[in-house]
Design a protein around this motif. Sequence first.
Motif, PDB file in Angstrom:
ATOM      1  N   ASP A 339       0.834  -1.204   0.000  1.00  0.00           N
ATOM      2  CA  ASP A 339       0.000   0.000   0.000  1.00  0.00           C
ATOM      3  C   ASP A 339       0.866   1.250   0.000  1.00  0.00           C
ATOM      4  N   ILE A 340       1.928   1.223   0.801  1.00  0.00           N
ATOM      5  CA  ILE A 340       2.824   2.377   0.880  1.00  0.00           C
ATOM      6  C   ILE A 340       3.489   2.632  -0.471  1.00  0.00           C
ATOM      7  N   GLN A 341       3.916   1.564  -1.128  1.00  0.00           N
ATOM      8  CA  GLN A 341       4.589   1.695  -2.423  1.00  0.00           C
ATOM      9  C   GLN A 341       3.677   2.321  -3.477  1.00  0.00           C
ATOM     10  N   THR A 342       2.386   2.044  -3.393  1.00  0.00           N
ATOM     11  CA  THR A 342       1.459   2.567  -4.406  1.00  0.00           C
ATOM     12  C   THR A 342       1.192   4.062  -4.261  1.00  0.00           C
ATOM     13  N   VAL A 343       1.422   4.634  -3.078  1.00  0.00           N
ATOM     14  CA  VAL A 343       1.083   6.048  -2.885  1.00  0.00           C
ATOM     15  C   VAL A 343       2.305   6.964  -2.866  1.00  0.00           C
ATOM     16  N   VAL A 344       3.491   6.394  -2.731  1.00  0.00           N
ATOM     17  CA  VAL A 344       4.701   7.223  -2.675  1.00  0.00           C
ATOM     18  C   VAL A 344       5.159   7.570  -4.094  1.00  0.00           C
ATOM     19  N   PRO A 345       5.314   8.867  -4.417  1.00  0.00           N
ATOM     20  CA  PRO A 345       5.780   9.256  -5.756  1.00  0.00           C
ATOM     21  C   PRO A 345       7.253   8.958  -5.937  1.00  0.00           C
ATOM     22  N   GLU A 346       7.685   8.904  -7.206  1.00  0.00           N
ATOM     23  CA  GLU A 346       9.095   8.664  -7.490  1.00  0.00           C
ATOM     24  C   GLU A 346       9.965   9.781  -6.911  1.00  0.00           C
ATOM     25  N   ASN A 347       9.484  11.002  -7.016  1.00  0.00           N
ATOM     26  CA  ASN A 347      10.200  12.144  -6.451  1.00  0.00           C
ATOM     27  C   ASN A 347       9.577  12.476  -5.099  1.00  0.00           C
ATOM     28  N   LEU A 348      10.278  12.165  -4.022  1.00  0.00           N
ATOM     29  CA  LEU A 348       9.737  12.366  -2.681  1.00  0.00           C
ATOM     30  C   LEU A 348       9.475  13.832  -2.367  1.00  0.00           C
ATOM     31  N   GLU A 350       7.833  15.776  -4.001  1.00  0.00           N
ATOM     32  CA  GLU A 350       6.480  16.102  -4.434  1.00  0.00           C
ATOM     33  C   GLU A 350       5.447  15.796  -3.349  1.00  0.00           C
ATOM     34  N   MET A 351       5.840  15.081  -2.302  1.00  0.00           N
ATOM     35  CA  MET A 351       4.889  14.683  -1.260  1.00  0.00           C
ATOM     36  C   MET A 351       4.984  15.606  -0.054  1.00  0.00           C
ATOM     37  N   ASP A 352       3.839  15.892   0.539  1.00  0.00           N
ATOM     38  CA  ASP A 352       3.776  16.692   1.751  1.00  0.00           C
ATOM     39  C   ASP A 352       4.668  16.083   2.835  1.00  0.00           C
ATOM     40  N   ARG A 353       5.463  16.935   3.517  1.00  0.00           N
ATOM     41  CA  ARG A 353       6.424  16.451   4.515  1.00  0.00           C
ATOM     42  C   ARG A 353       5.738  15.702   5.660  1.00  0.00           C
ATOM     43  N   GLU A 354       4.625  16.209   6.100  1.00  0.00           N
ATOM     44  CA  GLU A 354       3.925  15.576   7.224  1.00  0.00           C
ATOM     45  C   GLU A 354       3.401  14.197   6.848  1.00  0.00           C
ATOM     46  N   ILE A 355       2.841  14.096   5.651  1.00  0.00           N
ATOM     47  CA  ILE A 355       2.335  12.797   5.186  1.00  0.00           C
ATOM     48  C   ILE A 355       3.488  11.825   4.990  1.00  0.00           C
ATOM     49  N   LEU A 356       4.581  12.332   4.455  1.00  0.00           N
ATOM     50  CA  LEU A 356       5.750  11.474   4.263  1.00  0.00           C
ATOM     51  C   LEU A 356       6.246  10.930   5.603  1.00  0.00           C
ATOM     52  N   GLY A 357       6.221  11.777   6.637  1.00  0.00           N
ATOM     53  CA  GLY A 357       6.618  11.329   7.969  1.00  0.00           C
ATOM     54  C   GLY A 357       5.701  10.239   8.500  1.00  0.00           C
ATOM     55  N   GLU A 358       4.385  10.391   8.259  1.00  0.00           N
ATOM     56  CA  GLU A 358       3.419   9.368   8.700  1.00  0.00           C
ATOM     57  C   GLU A 358       3.672   8.044   7.988  1.00  0.00           C
ATOM     58  N   LEU A 359       3.987   8.118   6.704  1.00  0.00           N
ATOM     59  CA  LEU A 359       4.263   6.885   5.955  1.00  0.00           C
ATOM     60  C   LEU A 359       5.554   6.225   6.434  1.00  0.00           C
ATOM     61  N   PHE A 360       6.527   7.049   6.810  1.00  0.00           N
ATOM     62  CA  PHE A 360       7.787   6.504   7.337  1.00  0.00           C
ATOM     63  C   PHE A 360       7.524   5.744   8.637  1.00  0.00           C
ATOM     64  N   LYS A 361       6.676   6.306   9.513  1.00  0.00           N
ATOM     65  CA  LYS A 361       6.321   5.627  10.747  1.00  0.00           C
ATOM     66  C   LYS A 361       5.635   4.297  10.465  1.00  0.00           C
ATOM     67  N   LYS A 362       4.739   4.288   9.467  1.00  0.00           N
ATOM     68  CA  LYS A 362       4.048   3.053   9.120  1.00  0.00           C
ATOM     69  C   LYS A 362       5.051   2.015   8.610  1.00  0.00           C
ATOM     70  N   THR A 363       6.012   2.494   7.817  1.00  0.00           N
ATOM     71  CA  THR A 363       7.037   1.563   7.285  1.00  0.00           C
ATOM     72  C   THR A 363       7.810   0.928   8.430  1.00  0.00           C
ATOM     73  N   LEU A 364       8.187   1.721   9.402  1.00  0.00           N
ATOM     74  CA  LEU A 364       8.936   1.187  10.565  1.00  0.00           C
ATOM     75  C   LEU A 364       8.109   0.166  11.339  1.00  0.00           C
ATOM     76  N   SER A 365       6.796   0.415  11.450  1.00  0.00           N
ATOM     77  CA  SER A 365       5.947  -0.502  12.209  1.00  0.00           C
ATOM     78  C   SER A 365       5.762  -1.837  11.498  1.00  0.00           C
ATOM     79  N   LEU A 366       6.026  -1.853  10.197  1.00  0.00           N
ATOM     80  CA  LEU A 366       5.835  -3.085   9.415  1.00  0.00           C
ATOM     81  C   LEU A 366       7.115  -3.882   9.253  1.00  0.00           C
ATOM     82  N   ILE A 367       8.234  -3.356   9.765  1.00  0.00           N
ATOM     83  CA  ILE A 367       9.510  -4.076   9.642  1.00  0.00           C
ATOM     84  C   ILE A 367       9.529  -5.247  10.622  1.00  0.00           C
TER      85      ILE A 367
END
Length: 367
Positions: A339-348, A350-367
């Motif tokens: 799910d994370i891979q489908t919403v993250v743009p190739e150029n980071l 382009e993504m809102d910093r706050e949303i990018l931070g939330e996605l990073f937290k989700k990535t860490l929780s899935l490791i």
Amino acid sequence: MQKTQLMVDYTVEGILQIADMYETPLAVKKCENYLIKGSKLGSKKMLELAEKYRLEELKFSDSMTEREFTLKYIFKDVGELKDGRRPYSPEEEHFRVNWKIEIRKKENHLAMYLHTNVIENQQVHVDYTMKIISKNKGKTHLKSATNVFEKQGDPLRDNWGWHKFIEWKTVEEEYLDDGKLEVESHVKITKMIGFTREKLRSFGEETKQFSDVILKVMGRKFYVSKLSLSSQSPYFATLFLGQFQESGKSEIELKDVNPEDLQCYLEVIYLEDAIDETTVLQILTVADMYDTPIIVKKCEKFLVKESEMELKKKLELAGKYRLEELRKVCLDQIKTKEDIQTVVPENLDEMDREILGELFKKTLSLI
């Protein structure tokens, strides 16, 4: 007899006339739907009805095959025309498009062009003939062509025609009448792209009596109420009621906005149900530009509860326009690495910093 059989071709015009006379929009709409879907009237007659009773959907429906008109104008002082001068005929509106004729003296020839005011994402496919008429009406010179009018380079206009329509010497000897040149252009529209949306409300000159200011965008005028806009938009409240120079003007030009986008935005301001899958981005863009939080909220509500837009695009809009509810709903739907891979743009970037931070937290929780 079935209800659909009651409205037949020989009665529909009479019903339209009465419905229009007594301002019965529902009956007018039923007549229009019949003309689009069931009528055997010829397209010439249907076009007549569409023009007379302002049936915009009929005018641009697939059932309408005849969209023709003729521009006529007499240019004055053509014999004194110098290279570089570009006189135009007055603009005329036909089928939601403004048209005008241009002439020039160019390389010892008369040049002639047909102009439109098509905007981005619009196309008008036309067969057209341009001609000049001699002073005694006994001779004409004409040329015909097929072209597609679309926005190219110039932000306001596109044109087609001939650089060397006829030799200038021939014009002077055979076509000028005391410096006057009679010109015609017959236009047949074969296809229109980007004009299909039906307006839910008009802001044209017919609404002038309910307006106290005109907004002008790319030559198109919108007659609106200062109070209606100011009550929902601090931007317009300041513009109309503040100490700016524009506050005292009866006509204000808006820049950096598309007239079709403004049309959709104004419809929502005037409480029309204009937000849908095809208009939400247009309306959201204008609402954000003109600081209209109630309209932004309506767009967000649509995106949250009704829109089938892909998650990546919704998340992009949530960041760009600070749509907190939409952001939360989108993030709640992201549960896996895929799910994370489908919403993250190739150029980071382009993504809102706050949303990018939330996605990073989700990535860490899935490791």
